[in-house]
Design a protein around this motif. Structure first.
Motif, mmCIF file in Angstrom:
data_model
loop_
_atom_site.group_PDB
_atom_site.id
_atom_site.type_symbol
_atom_site.label_atom_id
_atom_site.label_comp_id
_atom_site.label_asym_id
_atom_site.label_seq_id
_atom_site.Cartn_x
_atom_site.Cartn_y
_atom_site.Cartn_z
ATOM 1 N N ASP A 33 0.867 -1.336 -0.067
ATOM 2 C CA ASP A 33 -0.029 -0.029 0.078
ATOM 3 C C ASP A 33 0.903 1.170 0.144
ATOM 4 O OD1 ASP A 33 1.189 -0.240 2.553
ATOM 5 O OD2 ASP A 33 -0.999 0.070 3.617
ATOM 6 N N ALA A 34 2.109 1.100 -0.037
ATOM 7 C CA ALA A 34 3.014 2.267 -0.248
ATOM 8 C C ALA A 34 2.848 3.235 -1.241
ATOM 9 C CB ALA A 34 4.370 1.842 -0.370
ATOM 10 N N ASP A 35 2.608 4.573 -1.124
ATOM 11 C CA ASP A 35 2.319 5.600 -2.213
ATOM 12 C C ASP A 35 3.539 5.639 -3.231
ATOM 13 O OD1 ASP A 35 2.078 7.928 -3.459
ATOM 14 O OD2 ASP A 35 0.763 8.720 -2.030
ATOM 15 N N LEU A 36 3.089 5.147 -4.424
ATOM 16 C CA LEU A 36 4.316 5.147 -5.576
ATOM 17 C C LEU A 36 4.711 6.440 -5.607
ATOM 18 C CD1 LEU A 36 3.154 2.012 -7.454
ATOM 19 C CD2 LEU A 36 4.860 2.005 -5.496
ATOM 20 N N TYR A 37 3.802 7.315 -5.828
ATOM 21 C CA TYR A 37 4.096 8.729 -6.240
ATOM 22 C C TYR A 37 5.154 9.597 -5.183
ATOM 23 C CZ TYR A 37 0.543 8.282 -9.871
ATOM 24 O OH TYR A 37 -0.051 7.877 -10.877
ATOM 25 N N GLN A 38 4.783 9.182 -3.982
ATOM 26 C CA GLN A 38 5.701 9.679 -2.568
ATOM 27 C C GLN A 38 7.208 9.124 -2.918
ATOM 28 O OE1 GLN A 38 3.952 9.290 1.108
ATOM 29 N NE2 GLN A 38 2.661 10.856 0.811
ATOM 30 N N LEU A 39 7.248 8.067 -3.566
ATOM 31 C CA LEU A 39 8.589 7.175 -3.678
ATOM 32 C C LEU A 39 9.114 7.674 -5.353
ATOM 33 C CD1 LEU A 39 7.212 3.892 -2.309
ATOM 34 C CD2 LEU A 39 8.993 5.567 -1.212
ATOM 35 N N GLY A 40 8.468 8.540 -6.105
ATOM 36 C CA GLY A 40 9.103 9.009 -7.164
ATOM 37 C C GLY A 40 8.579 8.735 -8.441
ATOM 38 N N LEU A 41 7.489 8.165 -8.543
ATOM 39 C CA LEU A 41 6.822 7.578 -9.747
ATOM 40 C C LEU A 41 6.333 8.824 -10.563
ATOM 41 C CD1 LEU A 41 5.798 5.408 -11.522
ATOM 42 C CD2 LEU A 41 3.506 5.573 -10.204
#
Length: 87
Positions: A33-41
């Motif tokens: 459920d990690a936010d991929l946008y916060q991880l640079g997507l």
């Protein structure tokens, strides 16, 4: 989909993210459920992910599914792929 199929889909999604997502963390280790946008997507990377997933699963995402929310997490991507695979 069976639990085994769901695990296979998730693993494939993680591999695609690792290859095409340009994330700041290892896709293989992320919570589902990690936010991929916060991880640079980025939007560019999401297009590459979409194309890779279509190839990996022999599916085609309809336009109505192509939202920011679909790419928000591994869970969201898995749900979309599962829907298109008939699960």
């Amino acid at each position: 989909m069976s639990e085994h199929d769901t695990v296979q889909v998730t693993e494939t999604i993680r591999q695609v993210l690792a290859e095409h997502g340009r994330l700041t963390k290892d896709a293989m280790q992320l919570p589902a459920d990690a936010d991929l946008y916060q991880l640079g997507l980025t939007s560019h990377a999401s297009v590459n992910i979409m194309l890779a997933l279509e190839g990996a699963f022999d599916i085609e995402f309809p336009d109505y599914m192509l939202t920011r929310g679909m790419f928000a997490s591994i869970d969201a991507l898995g749900s979309a792929v599962g829907t298109l695979l008939g699960g």
